[in-house]
Design an enzyme around this catalytic site. Structure first.
Site, short mmCIF file in Angstrom:
data_model
loop_
_atom_site.label_atom_id
_atom_site.label_comp_id
_atom_site.label_asym_id
_atom_site.label_seq_id
_atom_site.Cartn_x
_atom_site.Cartn_y
_atom_site.Cartn_z
N ALA A 25 0.86 -1.32 -0.03
CA ALA A 25 0.01 -0.02 0.00
C ALA A 25 0.86 1.27 0.08
O ALA A 25 0.56 2.29 -0.70
CB ALA A 25 -0.92 -0.14 1.27
N SER A 39 1.31 9.14 -6.08
CA SER A 39 1.50 10.58 -5.52
C SER A 39 2.28 11.16 -6.35
O SER A 39 2.31 12.67 -6.82
CB SER A 39 1.71 10.54 -4.21
N ALA A 57 2.26 1.67 -3.35
CA ALA A 57 1.15 2.13 -4.41
C ALA A 57 0.87 3.63 -4.13
O ALA A 57 0.69 4.47 -5.09
CB ALA A 57 -0.27 1.39 -4.14
N GLU A 58 0.73 4.16 -2.82
CA GLU A 58 0.39 5.29 -2.66
C GLU A 58 1.70 6.44 -3.21
O GLU A 58 1.34 7.54 -3.54
CB GLU A 58 -0.08 5.71 -1.28
N GLY A 59 2.82 5.87 -2.79
CA GLY A 59 4.01 6.88 -3.03
C GLY A 59 3.83 7.04 -4.52
O GLY A 59 4.44 8.18 -4.91
#
Length: 161
Positions: free
Chosen positions: A56, A64, A59-61
């Protein structure tokens, strides 16, 4: 010989938490980001498989970073993350990651991030095994602080614009 030390990795300059687990960015652009991670003890569950929280975070890094570049280096904020874990990555395996935009609006962007590995049981044409897929929704075009200017310059040094 301090002058012979290797230069810091892209990831060390761009995302300290991802760097801390051993992730490395390969390609950064407004249309696609790629990277890789060798599964080590620092990113595993006690069962010697990739931790879902690390998946997760990757994925967010990546989403973003992609949204930040695509929005013209405006501040972004994640508002929703959904991850489906399909197969496990075990200690020592190499995981490949790709993030691509699904929607790039002025206010909202949606990115898909996939993690996969090469199936070692195949020969010749290597079969890809999907490990996880994530969808990340981000609020974009937020005002950036003056301190972000230095970060923008660092990203521009590595991004293919």
């Amino acid at each position: 010989m301090a002058g012979n030390s290797p230069p810091p990795s892209k990831t060390a300059s761009l995302d300290r938490p991802l760097h801390a687990v051993g992730f490395e960015y390969d390609l950064l652009s407004p249309e696609r980001l790629t990277g890789r991670l060798t599964i080590t003890e620092s990113c595993c569950q006690p069962f010697k498989v990739l931790h879902g929280g690390v998946t997760a975070m990757i994925a967010e890094g990546m989403a973003s970073m992609g949204a930040y570049i695509a929005s013209g280096f405006q501040r972004v904020a994640g508002v929703q993350l959904s991850t489906n874990h399909i197969k496990a990555a075990r200690l020592g395996e190499l995981v490949h990651v790709e993030a691509v935009p699904i929607q790039q609006g002025r206010t909202i962007q949606v990115w898909e991030v996939q993690l996969w590995k090469i199936d070692p049981s195949t020969s010749g044409d290597k079969k890809v095994l999907l490990l996880s897929t994530s969808r990340v929704t981000l609020l974009c075009n937020l005002p950036a602080s003056k301190e972000m200017k230095g970060f923008e310059d660092t990203v521009k040094k590595y991004a293919k614009l």
